[in-house]
Scaffold this motif. Structure first.
Motif, PDB file in Angstrom:
ATOM      1  N   ALA A  73       0.854  -1.190   0.000  1.00 21.13           N
ATOM      2  CA  ALA A  73       0.000   0.000   0.000  1.00 21.13           C
ATOM      3  C   ALA A  73       0.886   1.236   0.000  1.00 21.13           C
ATOM      4  N   LEU A  74       0.619   2.145  -0.910  1.00 16.78           N
ATOM      5  CA  LEU A  74       1.385   3.381  -1.028  1.00 16.78           C
ATOM      6  C   LEU A  74       0.489   4.574  -0.726  1.00 16.78           C
ATOM      7  N   TYR A  75       1.095   5.764  -0.814  1.00 16.82           N
ATOM      8  CA  TYR A  75       0.334   6.994  -0.617  1.00 16.82           C
ATOM      9  C   TYR A  75       0.466   7.867  -1.859  1.00 16.82           C
ATOM     10  N   ARG A  76      -0.613   8.560  -2.193  1.00 15.19           N
ATOM     11  CA  ARG A  76      -0.597   9.486  -3.318  1.00 15.19           C
ATOM     12  C   ARG A  76      -0.916  10.897  -2.836  1.00 15.19           C
ATOM     13  N   ALA A  77      -0.501  11.888  -3.640  1.00 11.21           N
ATOM     14  CA  ALA A  77      -0.769  13.289  -3.313  1.00 11.21           C
ATOM     15  C   ALA A  77      -2.219  13.625  -3.630  1.00 11.21           C
ATOM     16  N   VAL A  78      -2.853  14.398  -2.757  1.00 15.90           N
ATOM     17  CA  VAL A  78      -4.252  14.799  -2.954  1.00 15.90           C
ATOM     18  C   VAL A  78      -4.354  16.313  -3.084  1.00 15.90           C
ATOM     19  N   GLY A  79      -3.972  17.024  -2.032  1.00 13.71           N
ATOM     20  CA  GLY A  79      -4.051  18.478  -2.037  1.00 13.71           C
ATOM     21  C   GLY A  79      -5.063  19.004  -1.033  1.00 13.71           C
ATOM     22  N   CYS A  80      -4.633  19.973  -0.233  1.00  8.73           N
ATOM     23  CA  CYS A  80      -5.513  20.600   0.749  1.00  8.73           C
ATOM     24  C   CYS A  80      -5.032  22.023   0.976  1.00  8.73           C
ATOM     25  N   SER A  81      -5.686  22.729   1.870  1.00 12.68           N
ATOM     26  CA  SER A  81      -5.296  24.108   2.127  1.00 12.68           C
ATOM     27  C   SER A  81      -3.925  24.191   2.788  1.00 12.68           C
ATOM     28  N   PHE A  82      -3.545  23.174   3.557  1.00 11.02           N
ATOM     29  CA  PHE A  82      -2.257  23.191   4.252  1.00 11.02           C
ATOM     30  C   PHE A  82      -1.094  23.167   3.264  1.00 11.02           C
ATOM     31  N   CYS A  83      -1.258  22.476   2.136  1.00  8.52           N
ATOM     32  CA  CYS A  83      -0.184  22.351   1.139  1.00  8.52           C
ATOM     33  C   CYS A  83      -0.489  23.133  -0.132  1.00  8.52           C
ATOM     34  N   SER A  84      -1.439  24.074  -0.047  1.00  8.63           N
ATOM     35  CA  SER A  84      -1.830  24.907  -1.192  1.00  8.63           C
ATOM     36  C   SER A  84      -2.325  24.073  -2.368  1.00  8.63           C
ATOM     37  N   GLY A  85      -2.932  22.933  -2.068  1.00 11.94           N
ATOM     38  CA  GLY A  85      -3.527  22.116  -3.119  1.00 11.94           C
ATOM     39  C   GLY A  85      -2.541  21.294  -3.919  1.00 11.94           C
ATOM     40  N   THR A  86      -1.244  21.309  -3.556  1.00 12.80           N
ATOM     41  CA  THR A  86      -0.245  20.564  -4.331  1.00 12.80           C
ATOM     42  C   THR A  86      -0.129  19.110  -3.897  1.00 12.80           C
ATOM     43  N   GLY A  87      -0.512  18.810  -2.658  1.00 16.56           N
ATOM     44  CA  GLY A  87      -0.336  17.460  -2.127  1.00 16.56           C
ATOM     45  C   GLY A  87       1.029  17.242  -1.515  1.00 16.56           C
ATOM     46  N   TYR A  88       1.915  18.250  -1.625  1.00 14.82           N
ATOM     47  CA  TYR A  88       3.273  18.129  -1.098  1.00 14.82           C
ATOM     48  C   TYR A  88       3.594  19.335  -0.215  1.00 14.82           C
ATOM     49  N   ARG A  89       4.405  19.093   0.803  1.00 18.03           N
ATOM     50  CA  ARG A  89       4.881  20.184   1.652  1.00 18.03           C
ATOM     51  C   ARG A  89       6.265  19.835   2.171  1.00 18.03           C
ATOM     52  N   GLY A  90       7.265  20.561   1.715  1.00 14.31           N
ATOM     53  CA  GLY A  90       8.644  20.281   2.085  1.00 14.31           C
ATOM     54  C   GLY A  90       9.282  19.277   1.136  1.00 14.31           C
ATOM     55  N   ARG A  91      10.553  18.967   1.410  1.00 12.93           N
ATOM     56  CA  ARG A  91      11.279  18.012   0.563  1.00 12.93           C
ATOM     57  C   ARG A  91      12.072  17.036   1.428  1.00 12.93           C
ATOM     58  N   VAL A  92      12.401  15.924   0.841  1.00 14.91           N
ATOM     59  CA  VAL A  92      13.190  14.906   1.516  1.00 14.91           C
ATOM     60  C   VAL A  92      14.294  14.468   0.557  1.00 14.91           C
ATOM     61  N   ALA A  93      15.477  14.183   1.101  1.00 16.19           N
ATOM     62  CA  ALA A  93      16.614  13.806   0.270  1.00 16.19           C
ATOM     63  C   ALA A  93      16.680  12.297   0.089  1.00 16.19           C
ATOM     64  N   LEU A  94      17.051  11.887  -1.124  1.00 13.63           N
ATOM     65  CA  LEU A  94      17.350  10.487  -1.436  1.00 13.63           C
ATOM     66  C   LEU A  94      18.867  10.382  -1.541  1.00 13.63           C
ATOM     67  N   HIS A  95      19.460   9.356  -0.928  1.00  9.74           N
ATOM     68  CA  HIS A  95      20.909   9.271  -0.840  1.00  9.74           C
ATOM     69  C   HIS A  95      21.440   7.974  -1.439  1.00  9.74           C
ATOM     70  N   GLU A  96      22.700   8.066  -1.861  1.00 15.67           N
ATOM     71  CA  GLU A  96      23.468   6.906  -2.317  1.00 15.67           C
ATOM     72  C   GLU A  96      24.880   7.096  -1.775  1.00 15.67           C
ATOM     73  N   VAL A  97      25.260   6.291  -0.794  1.00 16.89           N
ATOM     74  CA  VAL A  97      26.553   6.467  -0.121  1.00 16.89           C
ATOM     75  C   VAL A  97      27.503   5.347  -0.524  1.00 16.89           C
ATOM     76  N   MET A  98      28.611   5.723  -1.152  1.00 18.06           N
ATOM     77  CA  MET A  98      29.641   4.756  -1.551  1.00 18.06           C
ATOM     78  C   MET A  98      30.888   4.994  -0.703  1.00 18.06           C
ATOM     79  N   THR A  99      31.257   4.010   0.085  1.00 18.11           N
ATOM     80  CA  THR A  99      32.533   4.084   0.808  1.00 18.11           C
ATOM     81  C   THR A  99      33.604   3.433  -0.057  1.00 18.11           C
ATOM     82  N   VAL A 100      34.806   3.971   0.019  1.00 16.77           N
ATOM     83  CA  VAL A 100      35.887   3.500  -0.854  1.00 16.77           C
ATOM     84  C   VAL A 100      36.646   2.372  -0.159  1.00 16.77           C
ATOM     85  N   SER A 101      36.456   1.163  -0.661  1.00 14.46           N
ATOM     86  CA  SER A 101      37.111  -0.036  -0.134  1.00 14.46           C
ATOM     87  C   SER A 101      38.411  -0.284  -0.902  1.00 14.46           C
ATOM     88  N   PRO A 102      39.244  -1.202  -0.437  1.00  8.22           N
ATOM     89  CA  PRO A 102      40.460  -1.526  -1.187  1.00  8.22           C
ATOM     90  C   PRO A 102      40.172  -1.966  -2.621  1.00  8.22           C
TER      91      PRO A 102
END
Length: 545
Positions: free
Chosen positions: A466-495
């Motif tokens: 089960a996932l979530y979809r954007a809808v929109g309300c007065s709190f998010c100005s009808g966009t369905g989104y408020r703020g941002r979140v970072a997606l990361h990919e961390v590579m450590t350098v091994s021998p």
């Protein structure tokens, strides 16, 4: 019912209503004598009338929705349109018992009005924020029609009471209040458009008569200490403004276009100064790998990604985490974006001969322990930075690559010797920013199996997805989104990765090895945040393709 000291006293409220009515006299009697706070009073009124209390100050309203109710009526009746669904209009009110106000709005708009209760303070701030622009623009247009256009020296724009000065102040204040990251002031053939980048997406906020263009551009250039007589070449500057008692810095860039000069202002988010690593929302695995890399006494940490992906925020947060009074931390940037206490920050000045490579050579003679280089742009900067990380310094910097393993290839292509790259690097973190779902209106749904299979979304062991979809309300100005979140990919350098770097292996080989050693790809990190209900599948696919 009202709350006082955590206790309900409905009987006293009923008596006060009988004595003073439900308007301003009641508010003054209860709040003015310190019985309860303004917000508690509004919440109690909402509960008594069976309505919803809305924290108006936390909302970003859609200007088109606000415009449904005429500004004069909003000011006179102390109301504000929040949202519209079909023929129903949600109306913010400080006094839900004001039947005349509801009737006036219903008559003017032809809509069915649903009241929502807000505080008096929030209503005043909203009116100043959303309704002043119309009157300001009218005043500016009228003033400029009656007077000559501002001169090239900008005498008129220095007057604090000038309409253009008030317009610019309003424009910047509104952008900061709307959580915008960038302000675009763009001349066109017919008007002057203003667009704000909110949560990574541009929204057109206002358009004004083209006659005010020269005044607005001149004012912005004066505030940024730019040459207002030079209109043929791009310029870079910086300004600081006061907003609600705090200082906000903006980085300013001008760009000549066929219709006139365009101005872009980057609002620098000083919250990065007080963030901790946990606030970056790295997954437990990525956080562990990244923490191990930055706690080493020397080596290089690279943040990669496109412009606007949060690289600077990550590095500043890292620097604030590891900088201590017993360590000498120095930065060299172009320009300095955030001021950090206890950190020596240097801004390059090519006109004065202070380039990245010259600054780095000078810094290395100043006994640094931690060095932050704003961006690796050329061979000289890359070579000095890498050598610094090999001589007992911890170096943080940014690079423009699509993923983490490509950073090794990019450094060798710039001209750094491969054997130095593999030895110098501790870790590379690639990142993207996705819009965060509004928690107040997100909607749970079950995706189609074909879609899940096509994108490779992992299915839980119990088979229920089960996932979530954007809808929109007065709190998010009808966009369905408020703020941002970072997606990361961390590579450590091994021998093994160090060996591949020395052999000048292709980025594909480096990536395959990194994945075998536990690196979580950007898209998979995004999928984990989709399954957690933080963002949507569409957002992850948009930013991490």
């Amino acid at each position: 019912m009202l709350r006082r000291g955590g206790l309900l006293f409905p009987d006293e409220l009923d008596e006060l209503v009988r004595q003073y009515g439900e308007g301003d006299r009641l508010r003054q009697q209860v709040i003015g004598h310190g019985r309860i706070t303004e917000q508690q009073f509004a919440q109690a009124l909402a509960e008594q009338h069976g309505l919803t209390f809305v924290d108006l100050g936390a909302l970003t309203l859609d200007p088109q929705i606000v415009a449904v109710v005429p500004p004069a009526l909003c000011r006179r009746r102390r109301v504000m349109a929040l949202a519209r669904t079909g023929d129903r209009l949600t109306l913010a009110m400080t006094d839900p018992g004001d039947i005349l106000a509801i009737d006036d709005v219903a008559s003017v708009t032809g809509l069915i009005v649903r009241p929502a209760v807000v505080t008096e303070v929030a209503m005043t701030q909203a009116i100043n924020r959303y309704l002043r622009s119309d009157s300001e623009l009218s005043q500016i247009s009228a003033a400029l029609e009656q007077s000559a256009a501002p001169s090239a020296k900008g005498e008129e724009t220095e007057d604090p009471d000038a309409p253009v000065v008030r317009f610019v102040s309003l424009l910047i204040g509104q952008a900061i209040a709307d959580r915008a990251s960038d302000i675009h002031v763009e001349p066109t053939g017919s008007d002057l458009k203003v667009r704000l980048r909110i949560d990574g997406v541009l929204h057109e906020m206002q358009s004004a008569d083209r006659s005010i263009m020269d005044g607005v551009i001149s004012r912005l250039k004066i505030m940024s200490e730019l040459d207002i007589a030079e209109r043929r070449k791009p310029q870079d500057g910086r300004m600081s403004v006061k907003h609600e008692g705090r200082t906000v810095d903006l980085r300013v860039a001008t760009l000549p276009t066929v219709w006139g000069e365009k101005v872009v202002m980057r609002i620098l988010d000083h919250s990065a100064e007080s963030r901790r690593l946990q606030d970056l929302q790295l997954s437990p695995t990525n956080l562990r790998r990244y923490t191990e890399a930055i706690t080493r006494p020397f080596g290089m940490i690279l943040a990669t990604g496109p412009t606007g992906s949060g690289k600077s925020t990550t590095l500043y947060t890292t620097l604030a985490e590891i900088a201590k009074p017993e360590l000498n931390a120095i930065t060299v940037e172009d320009p300095v974006e955030y001021r950090l206490a206890g950190v020596n920050q240097m801004q390059v000045n090519p006109r004065a001969g202070l380039t990245f490579d010259n600054a780095l050579r000078a810094i290395l003679r100043a006994d640094p322990d931690i060095l932050l280089v704003g961006e690796i742009r050329d061979r000289e900067t890359a070579t000095i930075t890498v050598e610094a990380s090999l001589t007992g310094h911890l170096v943080l910097s940014t690079l423009h690559t699509n993923d983490a393993p490509s950073a090794i290839t990019r450094l060798t292509e710039i001209g750094v010797e491969p054997y130095l790259v593999g030895t110098a690097l501790n870790a590379v973190v690639a990142q993207r920013l996705a819009r965060r779902l509004c928690v107040r209106c997100r909607e749970r749904y079950v995706p189609e199996r074909e879609v899940v299979a096509a994108v490779g979304l992992p299915v839980p062991s119990d088979g229920e997805l089960a996932l979530y979809r954007a809808v929109g309300c007065s709190f998010c100005s009808g966009t369905g989104y408020r703020g941002r979140v970072a997606l990361h990919e961390v590579m450590t350098v091994s021998p093994e990765i160090e060996r591949l770097a020395v052999l000048r292996s292709a980025a594909a080989d480096l990536r395959r090895t990194a994945l075998e050693q536990g690196m979580v790809p950007l898209r998979e990190d995004g999928f984990a945040k989709v399954l957690a209900g933080i963002t949507t599948l569409e957002e992850v696919l948009r930013v991490a393709n």
